[in-house]
Scaffold this motif. Structure first.
Motif, PDB file in Angstrom:
ATOM      1  N   CYS A 465       0.865  -1.173   0.000  1.00  0.00           N
ATOM      2  CA  CYS A 465       0.000   0.000   0.000  1.00  0.00           C
ATOM      3  C   CYS A 465       0.903   1.225   0.000  1.00  0.00           C
ATOM      4  CB  CYS A 465      -0.952   0.012   1.202  1.00  0.00           C
ATOM      5  SG  CYS A 465      -0.127   0.074   2.816  1.00  0.00           S
ATOM      6  N   SER A 466       0.341   2.389  -0.253  1.00  0.00           N
ATOM      7  CA  SER A 466       1.169   3.592  -0.298  1.00  0.00           C
ATOM      8  C   SER A 466       1.498   4.064   1.120  1.00  0.00           C
ATOM      9  CB  SER A 466       0.440   4.703  -1.056  1.00  0.00           C
ATOM     10  OG  SER A 466      -0.610   5.229  -0.264  1.00  0.00           O
ATOM     11  N   PRO A 467       2.581   4.835   1.290  1.00  0.00           N
ATOM     12  CA  PRO A 467       2.930   5.334   2.626  1.00  0.00           C
ATOM     13  C   PRO A 467       1.813   6.140   3.287  1.00  0.00           C
ATOM     14  CG  PRO A 467       4.775   5.641   1.123  1.00  0.00           C
ATOM     15  CD  PRO A 467       3.612   5.173   0.294  1.00  0.00           C
ATOM     16  N   MET A 468       1.085   6.951   2.498  1.00  0.00           N
ATOM     17  CA  MET A 468       0.033   7.766   3.089  1.00  0.00           C
ATOM     18  C   MET A 468      -1.190   6.928   3.448  1.00  0.00           C
ATOM     19  SD  MET A 468       1.538  10.559   3.378  1.00  0.00           S
ATOM     20  CE  MET A 468       0.177  11.468   4.097  1.00  0.00           C
ATOM     21  N   GLN A 469      -1.497   5.911   2.650  1.00  0.00           N
ATOM     22  CA  GLN A 469      -2.584   4.994   3.018  1.00  0.00           C
ATOM     23  C   GLN A 469      -2.269   4.296   4.332  1.00  0.00           C
ATOM     24  OE1 GLN A 469      -2.390   2.733  -0.572  1.00  0.00           O
ATOM     25  NE2 GLN A 469      -4.003   3.873  -1.617  1.00  0.00           N
ATOM     26  N   HIS A 470      -1.032   3.891   4.485  1.00  0.00           N
ATOM     27  CA  HIS A 470      -0.594   3.264   5.735  1.00  0.00           C
ATOM     28  C   HIS A 470      -0.656   4.256   6.888  1.00  0.00           C
ATOM     29  CE1 HIS A 470       1.615   1.164   8.728  1.00  0.00           C
ATOM     30  NE2 HIS A 470       2.794   1.726   8.485  1.00  0.00           N
ATOM     31  N   ALA A 471      -0.196   5.488   6.636  1.00  0.00           N
ATOM     32  CA  ALA A 471      -0.137   6.493   7.705  1.00  0.00           C
ATOM     33  C   ALA A 471      -1.519   6.843   8.241  1.00  0.00           C
ATOM     34  CB  ALA A 471       0.558   7.752   7.180  1.00  0.00           C
ATOM     35  N   PHE A 472      -2.464   7.091   7.343  1.00  0.00           N
ATOM     36  CA  PHE A 472      -3.806   7.502   7.771  1.00  0.00           C
ATOM     37  C   PHE A 472      -4.527   6.387   8.520  1.00  0.00           C
ATOM     38  CE2 PHE A 472      -3.536  10.786   4.322  1.00  0.00           C
ATOM     39  CZ  PHE A 472      -3.675  11.888   5.150  1.00  0.00           C
ATOM     40  N   THR A 473      -4.343   5.145   8.102  1.00  0.00           N
ATOM     41  CA  THR A 473      -5.069   4.048   8.746  1.00  0.00           C
ATOM     42  C   THR A 473      -4.494   3.676  10.102  1.00  0.00           C
ATOM     43  OG1 THR A 473      -3.753   2.528   7.375  1.00  0.00           O
ATOM     44  CG2 THR A 473      -5.989   3.014   6.635  1.00  0.00           C
ATOM     45  N   GLN A 474      -3.189   3.827  10.283  1.00  0.00           N
ATOM     46  CA  GLN A 474      -2.609   3.397  11.558  1.00  0.00           C
ATOM     47  C   GLN A 474      -2.523   4.518  12.589  1.00  0.00           C
ATOM     48  OE1 GLN A 474       1.303   1.799  11.778  1.00  0.00           O
ATOM     49  NE2 GLN A 474       2.350   3.730  11.495  1.00  0.00           N
ATOM     50  N   PHE A 475      -2.662   5.789  12.162  1.00  0.00           N
ATOM     51  CA  PHE A 475      -2.436   6.913  13.069  1.00  0.00           C
ATOM     52  C   PHE A 475      -3.359   6.901  14.294  1.00  0.00           C
ATOM     53  CE2 PHE A 475      -2.526  11.424  14.346  1.00  0.00           C
ATOM     54  CZ  PHE A 475      -1.163  11.591  14.564  1.00  0.00           C
ATOM     55  N   PRO A 476      -4.668   6.592  14.163  1.00  0.00           N
ATOM     56  CA  PRO A 476      -5.511   6.572  15.379  1.00  0.00           C
ATOM     57  C   PRO A 476      -5.016   5.586  16.429  1.00  0.00           C
ATOM     58  CG  PRO A 476      -6.874   6.585  13.408  1.00  0.00           C
ATOM     59  CD  PRO A 476      -5.472   6.374  12.943  1.00  0.00           C
ATOM     60  N   TYR A 477      -4.511   4.439  16.005  1.00  0.00           N
ATOM     61  CA  TYR A 477      -4.014   3.442  16.954  1.00  0.00           C
ATOM     62  C   TYR A 477      -2.705   3.910  17.593  1.00  0.00           C
ATOM     63  CZ  TYR A 477      -7.401   0.628  14.393  1.00  0.00           C
ATOM     64  OH  TYR A 477      -8.553   0.166  13.798  1.00  0.00           O
ATOM     65  N   ALA A 478      -1.852   4.551  16.788  1.00  0.00           N
ATOM     66  CA  ALA A 478      -0.609   5.095  17.338  1.00  0.00           C
ATOM     67  C   ALA A 478      -0.903   6.183  18.365  1.00  0.00           C
ATOM     68  CB  ALA A 478       0.272   5.636  16.211  1.00  0.00           C
ATOM     69  N   MET A 479      -1.895   7.029  18.077  1.00  0.00           N
ATOM     70  CA  MET A 479      -2.240   8.095  19.012  1.00  0.00           C
ATOM     71  C   MET A 479      -2.825   7.540  20.304  1.00  0.00           C
ATOM     72  SD  MET A 479      -1.200  10.952  18.071  1.00  0.00           S
ATOM     73  CE  MET A 479      -2.033  11.849  19.373  1.00  0.00           C
ATOM     74  N   LEU A 480      -3.589   6.444  20.212  1.00  0.00           N
ATOM     75  CA  LEU A 480      -4.095   5.813  21.433  1.00  0.00           C
ATOM     76  C   LEU A 480      -2.927   5.365  22.311  1.00  0.00           C
ATOM     77  CD1 LEU A 480      -6.294   4.551  23.214  1.00  0.00           C
ATOM     78  CD2 LEU A 480      -6.207   2.514  21.749  1.00  0.00           C
ATOM     79  N   GLY A 481      -1.926   4.752  21.714  1.00  0.00           N
ATOM     80  CA  GLY A 481      -0.737   4.354  22.465  1.00  0.00           C
ATOM     81  C   GLY A 481      -0.009   5.537  23.060  1.00  0.00           C
ATOM     82  N   ALA A 482       0.049   6.640  22.311  1.00  0.00           N
ATOM     83  CA  ALA A 482       0.728   7.843  22.804  1.00  0.00           C
ATOM     84  C   ALA A 482      -0.001   8.452  23.993  1.00  0.00           C
ATOM     85  CB  ALA A 482       0.856   8.865  21.670  1.00  0.00           C
ATOM     86  N   VAL A 483      -1.323   8.526  23.915  1.00  0.00           N
ATOM     87  CA  VAL A 483      -2.118   9.088  25.022  1.00  0.00           C
ATOM     88  C   VAL A 483      -1.954   8.240  26.280  1.00  0.00           C
ATOM     89  CG1 VAL A 483      -4.470   9.534  25.825  1.00  0.00           C
ATOM     90  CG2 VAL A 483      -3.782  10.246  23.527  1.00  0.00           C
ATOM     91  N   LEU A 484      -2.031   6.928  26.139  1.00  0.00           N
ATOM     92  CA  LEU A 484      -1.836   6.043  27.283  1.00  0.00           C
ATOM     93  C   LEU A 484      -0.426   6.186  27.858  1.00  0.00           C
ATOM     94  CD1 LEU A 484      -3.593   2.819  25.936  1.00  0.00           C
ATOM     95  CD2 LEU A 484      -4.438   4.355  27.726  1.00  0.00           C
ATOM     96  N   SER A 485       0.553   6.410  26.995  1.00  0.00           N
ATOM     97  CA  SER A 485       1.940   6.576  27.458  1.00  0.00           C
ATOM     98  C   SER A 485       2.099   7.865  28.250  1.00  0.00           C
ATOM     99  CB  SER A 485       2.896   6.572  26.252  1.00  0.00           C
ATOM    100  OG  SER A 485       2.842   5.345  25.561  1.00  0.00           O
ATOM    101  N   VAL A 486       1.503   8.957  27.768  1.00  0.00           N
ATOM    102  CA  VAL A 486       1.567  10.227  28.498  1.00  0.00           C
ATOM    103  C   VAL A 486       0.960  10.060  29.888  1.00  0.00           C
ATOM    104  CG1 VAL A 486       0.672  12.587  28.595  1.00  0.00           C
ATOM    105  CG2 VAL A 486       1.627  11.715  26.462  1.00  0.00           C
ATOM    106  N   ALA A 487      -0.190   9.407  29.968  1.00  0.00           N
ATOM    107  CA  ALA A 487      -0.835   9.181  31.266  1.00  0.00           C
ATOM    108  C   ALA A 487       0.044   8.329  32.172  1.00  0.00           C
ATOM    109  CB  ALA A 487      -2.194   8.498  31.055  1.00  0.00           C
ATOM    110  N   THR A 488       0.687   7.318  31.608  1.00  0.00           N
ATOM    111  CA  THR A 488       1.581   6.454  32.395  1.00  0.00           C
ATOM    112  C   THR A 488       2.774   7.230  32.920  1.00  0.00           C
ATOM    113  OG1 THR A 488       0.944   4.515  31.092  1.00  0.00           O
ATOM    114  CG2 THR A 488       3.015   4.380  32.311  1.00  0.00           C
ATOM    115  N   PHE A 489       3.388   8.045  32.075  1.00  0.00           N
ATOM    116  CA  PHE A 489       4.555   8.808  32.510  1.00  0.00           C
ATOM    117  C   PHE A 489       4.174   9.870  33.549  1.00  0.00           C
ATOM    118  CE2 PHE A 489       6.541   7.403  28.395  1.00  0.00           C
ATOM    119  CZ  PHE A 489       7.545   6.650  28.994  1.00  0.00           C
TER     120      PHE A 489
END
Length: 497
Positions: A465-489
């Motif tokens: 798939c194209s890099p942007m197709q990959h980026a848009f589809t995975q970004f919500p899941y990456a952001m969920l991990g980031a939010v949980l990480s901020v709360a953990t730290f």
């Protein structure tokens, strides 16, 4: 008649787009010229240093073309530095980037990996492995979990993980109606996180050496300090947990991923607007091997690649060189492919990897421009005076994650950041393993979420798939991990106070 009318309408639309693009381009150029001419040369760029990166993100979202977007951002940065001398600085910077030791390593590794995958494709051994997987995998969920499991096992290097795993399983996941975007997400989500939390990886070797170079750890003690920080690498742990829950079906499909999965379940796993550059050439194997021979001829190079990489002190370049050389000899001895065909296949593999590699080079170019503008130093210096022991780990993670995302520099950025971050942490009394955990979490997030990072590009390339197709589809899941990480730290910082 209708065809001529459609052609005329399409040509008119194209001309309007070209005109609009030229007008917007000129307007952006003049705006950056004004910024350059109105600034006192003795002053730092400050917050304006973020503008080229912001331009890259905006153009990439609109155009869906990451390499061209980064070049536009680089040119904008050069205009800020000197609006009337662009050609020589551009040539000097791109020459310096192409001569960079890390870039040379990346080009050789990715090219050889592409060549090895081409050999596996042309010989028919990859099809044999896919058929074997189909015999033991009986459901869509099992295909996703098998992809996740392979990503966990291949932890030596994120490049190896992204290319080898996605190429190995995509015919299997196609069978069960899994979108190429979800495949790329699962592969990418296990690549950098696994490399971060397993100390026998290229990431661990690099960062433990960096800790010793910056005096954070004594000579020879970098790896033990790195290992002590593994429990605090929150983003890596959350990314792995989330991708497992997605593969198992507990976490559903969100946003663009939901649309991609709907399309795949209707029988179209490959995105409609993606031009699939097949690794396979018109040359086929000279002889058809048995099922067991195909499995051996696939498994042997993969195992050799992992073992040799570990043997050469976790150096994927040496491992890939040895594996390609031995694979050529093995296939030639069995009469599967001629020597000439295999050499041609390796070069074809290099060719297929050119666009992802050009985008990685563009990322290094952008980082060089950002360094000249002082973007990284500005951001770190701006937040340092406001730090407390409670918020320090969370803020460092958030800021470094943003910078890594903006520059795609999941390694080089930390050469600049560590000499600043660790003295501030020591003055505040923040635990050193916790700081390392925050930094490595930020690094793995940036590698995972950035649409022009090397591992994201390779995951998209391998999955199809194209890099942007990959980026848009995975970004919500990456952001969920980031939010949980901020709360953990934040929680860990509060516990330390």
């Amino acid at each position: 008649m209708n065809m001529k009318l459609n052609d005329a309408v399409e040509e008119q639309y194209h001309n309007k787009r070209v005109f609009l693009t030229v007008v917007v381009g000129i307007a952006i150029y003049l705006a950056f010229v004004w910024l350059s001419s109105s600034r006192d040369p003795s002053e730092s760029w400050g917050i304006l240093s973020l503008l080229p990166t912001m331009l890259v993100l905006i153009i990439a979202i609109v155009s869906r073309r990451p390499f061209e977007s980064m070049i536009a951002g680089c040119v904008a940065g050069l205009v800020m530095l000197n609006p009337f001398d662009l050609v020589s600085p551009f040539a000097d910077n791109i020459s310096a980037v192409l001569g960079n030791e890390t870039i040379i390593w990346i080009v050789l590794v990715c090219g050889l990996m592409g060549g090895l995958i081409q050999l596996l494709e042309v010989s028919g051994c990859l099809d044999g492995f896919s058929e074997w997987l189909k015999r033991i995998i009986k459901s869509r969920r099992q295909s996703l979990l098998a992809t996740f499991a392979l990503g966990v096992v291949v932890f030596i290097d994120d490049y190896l993980n992204c290319l080898a795993v996605s190429t190995s399983v995509k015919k299997l996941t196609d069978t069960y109606g899994v979108s190429r975007e979800k495949l790329a997400y699962i592969v990418d989500s296990t690549a950098a996180p696994m490399c971060v939390i397993v100390p026998i990886s290229t990431w661990a070797v690099y960062f433990s050496g960096l800790l010793e170079e910056n005096g954070v750890a004594a000579d020879g003690a970098g790896m033990s300090l790195y290992i002590s920080s593994i429990p605090f690498m929150a983003y890596a742990w959350f990314a792995l947990l989330i991708v497992f829950l997605v593969a198992y079906g507990i976490i559903g499909d969100w946003g663009p991923m939901k649309r991609a999965e709907k399309r795949a379940k209707e029988g179209n796993p490959v995105p409609e607007d993606f031009i699939d550059e097949q690794l396979v050439s018109n040359v086929k194997a000279k002889r058809t091997l048995s099922f067991k021979a195909n499995i051996f001829n696939f498994a042997f190079p993969m195992i050799l690649l992992i073992v040799s990489t570990i043997y050469f002190e976790v150096d994927l370049l040496r491992g890939a060189l040895l594996t390609c050389f031995v694979t050529v000899l093995v296939y030639w001895a069995q009469g599967i492919l001629s020597f000439e065909t295999q050499v041609e296949s390796i070069f074809t593999g290099f060719k297929v990897m050119l666009y992802p590699l050009s985008t990685v080079i563009g990322g290094f170019f952008l980082k060089a421009i950002n360094d000249e503008l002082g973007m990284t130093m500005y951001v770190i210096d701006a937040i340092s005076p406001h730090m407390t022991i409670i918020i320090f780990p969370a803020v460092i993670f958030a800021v470094m994650a943003f910078l890594t995302f903006a520059t795609s520099s999941s390694w080089g950025l930390y050469v600049l950041a560590m000499p600043i971050v660790f003295p501030v942490a020591a003055a505040l009394g923040v635990s050193t393993p916790l700081v390392i955990g925050a930094l490595l979490s930020a690094s793995s997030f940036g590698s995972h979420a950035c649409f022009f990072s090397d591992s994201s590009l390779l995951a998209a390339q391998g999955a199809g798939c194209s890099p942007m197709q990959h980026a848009f589809t995975q970004f919500p899941y990456a952001m969920l991990g980031a939010v949980l990480s901020v709360a953990t730290f934040l929680g860990l910082g509060f516990m330390m106070a």
